[in-house]
Scaffold this motif. Sequence first.
Motif, PDB file in Angstrom:
ATOM      1  N   LYS A  72       0.812  -1.238   0.073  1.00  0.00           N
ATOM      2  CA  LYS A  72       0.089   0.215  -0.030  1.00  0.00           C
ATOM      3  C   LYS A  72       0.784   1.281  -0.018  1.00  0.00           C
ATOM      4  N   PRO A  73       0.691   2.130  -1.047  1.00  0.00           N
ATOM      5  CA  PRO A  73       1.523   3.496  -0.906  1.00  0.00           C
ATOM      6  C   PRO A  73       1.134   4.195   0.221  1.00  0.00           C
ATOM      7  N   ILE A  74       2.200   4.904   0.820  1.00  0.00           N
ATOM      8  CA  ILE A  74       2.151   6.096   1.544  1.00  0.00           C
ATOM      9  C   ILE A  74       1.515   7.342   1.028  1.00  0.00           C
ATOM     10  N   THR A  75       0.473   7.848   1.702  1.00  0.00           N
ATOM     11  CA  THR A  75      -0.148   8.887   1.075  1.00  0.00           C
ATOM     12  C   THR A  75      -0.028  10.267   2.251  1.00  0.00           C
ATOM     13  N   ARG A  76      -0.406  11.199   1.683  1.00  0.00           N
ATOM     14  CA  ARG A  76      -0.265  12.549   2.355  1.00  0.00           C
ATOM     15  C   ARG A  76      -0.794  12.590   4.013  1.00  0.00           C
ATOM     16  N   ASP A  77      -1.734  11.718   4.355  1.00  0.00           N
ATOM     17  CA  ASP A  77      -2.125  11.657   5.581  1.00  0.00           C
ATOM     18  C   ASP A  77      -1.427  10.740   6.573  1.00  0.00           C
ATOM     19  N   PHE A  78      -0.474  10.202   6.102  1.00  0.00           N
ATOM     20  CA  PHE A  78       0.638   9.044   6.866  1.00  0.00           C
ATOM     21  C   PHE A  78       1.100   9.943   7.919  1.00  0.00           C
ATOM     22  N   GLN A  79       1.030   9.034   9.300  1.00  0.00           N
ATOM     23  CA  GLN A  79       1.868   9.664  10.150  1.00  0.00           C
ATOM     24  C   GLN A  79       2.509   8.373  11.100  1.00  0.00           C
ATOM     25  N   ALA A  80       1.917   7.258  10.860  1.00  0.00           N
ATOM     26  CA  ALA A  80       2.520   6.282  11.573  1.00  0.00           C
ATOM     27  C   ALA A  80       1.756   4.829  11.129  1.00  0.00           C
ATOM     28  N   PHE A  81       2.320   3.773  11.172  1.00  0.00           N
ATOM     29  CA  PHE A  81       1.824   2.353  10.676  1.00  0.00           C
ATOM     30  C   PHE A  81       0.978   2.107  11.653  1.00  0.00           C
ATOM     31  N   PRO A  82      -0.465   1.465  11.283  1.00  0.00           N
ATOM     32  CA  PRO A  82      -1.383   0.991  12.227  1.00  0.00           C
ATOM     33  C   PRO A  82      -0.958  -0.191  13.164  1.00  0.00           C
ATOM     34  N   PRO A  83      -1.327  -0.270  14.377  1.00  0.00           N
ATOM     35  CA  PRO A  83      -0.824  -1.290  15.092  1.00  0.00           C
ATOM     36  C   PRO A  83      -0.985  -2.640  14.549  1.00  0.00           C
ATOM     37  N   LYS A  84      -1.943  -3.043  14.033  1.00  0.00           N
ATOM     38  CA  LYS A  84      -2.323  -4.225  13.392  1.00  0.00           C
ATOM     39  C   LYS A  84      -1.067  -4.706  12.400  1.00  0.00           C
ATOM     40  N   GLU A 124      20.293  -5.097  13.642  1.00  0.00           N
ATOM     41  CA  GLU A 124      20.971  -4.054  13.407  1.00  0.00           C
ATOM     42  C   GLU A 124      20.070  -3.029  12.699  1.00  0.00           C
ATOM     43  N   SER A 125      19.980  -3.608  11.328  1.00  0.00           N
ATOM     44  CA  SER A 125      19.109  -2.673  10.480  1.00  0.00           C
ATOM     45  C   SER A 125      18.054  -3.119   9.733  1.00  0.00           C
ATOM     46  N   LEU A 126      16.852  -2.386   9.607  1.00  0.00           N
ATOM     47  CA  LEU A 126      15.721  -2.723   9.046  1.00  0.00           C
ATOM     48  C   LEU A 126      15.547  -2.008   7.950  1.00  0.00           C
ATOM     49  N   LEU A 127      15.260  -2.365   6.579  1.00  0.00           N
ATOM     50  CA  LEU A 127      15.081  -1.473   5.170  1.00  0.00           C
ATOM     51  C   LEU A 127      13.641  -1.775   4.906  1.00  0.00           C
ATOM     52  N   LEU A 128      13.042  -0.673   4.771  1.00  0.00           N
ATOM     53  CA  LEU A 128      11.719  -0.678   4.330  1.00  0.00           C
ATOM     54  C   LEU A 128      11.462   0.024   2.940  1.00  0.00           C
ATOM     55  N   ARG A 129      10.945  -0.503   2.025  1.00  0.00           N
ATOM     56  CA  ARG A 129      10.668  -0.084   0.649  1.00  0.00           C
ATOM     57  C   ARG A 129       9.092   0.195   0.510  1.00  0.00           C
ATOM     58  N   CYS A 130       8.741   1.290   0.043  1.00  0.00           N
ATOM     59  CA  CYS A 130       7.521   1.473  -0.129  1.00  0.00           C
ATOM     60  C   CYS A 130       7.336   2.385  -1.441  1.00  0.00           C
ATOM     61  N   GLN A 131       6.153   2.543  -1.958  1.00  0.00           N
ATOM     62  CA  GLN A 131       5.916   3.620  -2.823  1.00  0.00           C
ATOM     63  C   GLN A 131       5.104   4.820  -2.233  1.00  0.00           C
ATOM     64  N   THR A 132       5.228   5.990  -2.641  1.00  0.00           N
ATOM     65  CA  THR A 132       4.628   7.196  -1.941  1.00  0.00           C
ATOM     66  C   THR A 132       3.608   7.805  -3.313  1.00  0.00           C
ATOM     67  N   THR A 133       2.571   8.423  -2.875  1.00  0.00           N
ATOM     68  CA  THR A 133       1.788   9.357  -3.782  1.00  0.00           C
ATOM     69  C   THR A 133       2.650  10.451  -3.765  1.00  0.00           C
ATOM     70  N   ARG A 134       2.052  11.378  -4.617  1.00  0.00           N
ATOM     71  CA  ARG A 134       2.567  12.743  -5.075  1.00  0.00           C
ATOM     72  C   ARG A 134       3.005  13.433  -3.792  1.00  0.00           C
ATOM     73  N   ASP A 135       1.972  13.378  -2.713  1.00  0.00           N
ATOM     74  CA  ASP A 135       2.268  14.354  -1.518  1.00  0.00           C
ATOM     75  C   ASP A 135       2.726  13.493  -0.398  1.00  0.00           C
ATOM     76  N   GLY A 136       2.847  11.994  -0.764  1.00  0.00           N
ATOM     77  CA  GLY A 136       3.165  11.082   0.376  1.00  0.00           C
ATOM     78  C   GLY A 136       4.592  11.117   0.883  1.00  0.00           C
ATOM     79  N   GLN A 137       5.260  11.483  -0.273  1.00  0.00           N
ATOM     80  CA  GLN A 137       6.677  11.908   0.002  1.00  0.00           C
ATOM     81  C   GLN A 137       6.996  12.704   1.255  1.00  0.00           C
TER      82      GLN A 137
END
Length: 423
Positions: free
Chosen positions: A187-199, A217-230
Motif C-alpha cells: 500500500k502506498p504512503i499517502t499525504r495523511d500518513f503519520q505512523a503504521f497502524p498497530p495491526k 541492527e538494520s531494517l530496510l523498508l521499501r514503499c511507494q509514495t503518492t505525489r504528496d506522500g513523500q
Amino acid sequence: MRSLLLFAILLLPAQAFAAEEDAPSFVAFPIETGLQQKLLQTTEADIYLEIDGDPISADKLVRPEYVLGPQVQARLREIVHNQMLTSPRVYVKVSVTEYFDVRQLTQQMKKRFAETSFAPKLRLKGTVLEGGGTRFADKPDFTLPNQPAKTIADLRLADDGFEAFRVTSPLARRLTYGADIFVILDKPITRDFQAFPPKLVAELKEIVDELAPQAHESLLLRCQTTRDGQKAVDEFCSRKWDPNDPFGASLPSPADQFAEQLGFKQCRVGTRTMGIALEDLLGKKAPNFQLQNQDEQEIDLHEFAQGNVIVLNFSGIACAPCQQEAPHLTSLQKQFADQGVKVISVNGYNESPEAIRQNIKQLSLEHPIVAMGKEVAQKQYTVTSYPMTFFLDRQGVIRDYHHGFDKGDEVTLQRKVEKLLEH
C-alpha cells in the motif's frame, strides 16, 4: 593454469580489487535469489558487476577496457564456471562520487561486451549509474562478521500487504547497504500518513520474528509514495531537537520508534514516488473521458463502464513493462467476461492509432485501446509513470489500483478483480 593465490583471491565474492594502478575496484556476484532480482528490478540477468567509476569520472575519460579488464574477466569466468552458465547476462552498475554523463560509456561498454573474446559470450543486460559517493572508498565488504562466503538463499515470508525477506546473501546485503531484514509494502504512503497502524506492526513483528535474522541492527523498508506522500515519509524519518536537552540532542524519529517496536536499532526507508495523487481518486467516481479506440470509434468511459467492473489501464507501446502486461489484460477480459468485467487501455504516450493497431496484432490483444490519452492520464488521473491500472466497481467508483508490472503481477491483477467481484 591460474596460480593458487589468484584462484583464492578470485573466490572472495564481496572483496574490492585494485591490484594494479589501472585495474578497477569492483565486486561481482551471481544473481540467484528472488530478493536479488527484486532489488535489481530485473529477471533477465545472471551476474551483477559493480565498478568503481571515480577513475573514469575524475578525468572524464571513457575507458570501456577498464570495465572488462583482466581481473574483472577472471572473476566473471569463475562465476560462469561455478554457475554453469551457457549464455551469461551481466548487469553493470557504475558507482561514482559525482554524476557524469554515462551515456557514452554505456554505448562503448556494449561495444566492448560484443567484441570481447570471453567464452561463452557475455551479454550486457542493463546498466545503471549510482552517484552520491562510491562504496569502494572505505567499505568494500558488506558481509556480516562470521558470515559464510558462499551464497545463502534469502528467505521470504509474506502477509496481506507486505513481503519480508531475511537478507543473507552477500549480493543482497550489498544492495540493501547491510540490512538484516528487507520489507516491501504494497500500500502506498499517502499525504495523511503519520505512523503504521498497530495491526500492521503486530503482523510485521510476527513475520520478522519467524524470519529470525542473525542480527537486529538494520531494517530496510521499501514503499511507494503518492505525489504528496513523500513529504509524510520525510517527516516520519526526521528527528526533532529535544528542547529539554542542553546539549541539543535529538529525539527519536517515528522511524526510530518503529524500528524499536520490531526489535531493530534503526529503520531506513527507501521510497519510489508514483507521481500520482491517489488520495484524490480512490473512493470517488472515475473521471469521464471520450477518446477514439484503435478503430477510430469514440468510447465514452461512463457509457462503456455502466453496470460493469472495469479494469482501466494506462500504458504505452514504448513502455516495456506495459508490453509485458498487455497480454495479461486480454486474458483477464476473457476470464471474467461472463461476470461483467471489461478491460480498457488508455495510450498515455499519444502514439498513433496505426502504431496501436500494429501492436494489437503483434501481441494478439483483444481488449480495446484508446489513443491520444496523454492529457487524460496526466490531468484527470495524475498518471506520470506507466503502467498504471485502476479497478472500478459497478458504480464506476475507483476502488483499487496497481502500479507497474513485474513477472508474477498477473496473479495480483487477477486477485484484485476477484476481490472486487466479491463485493
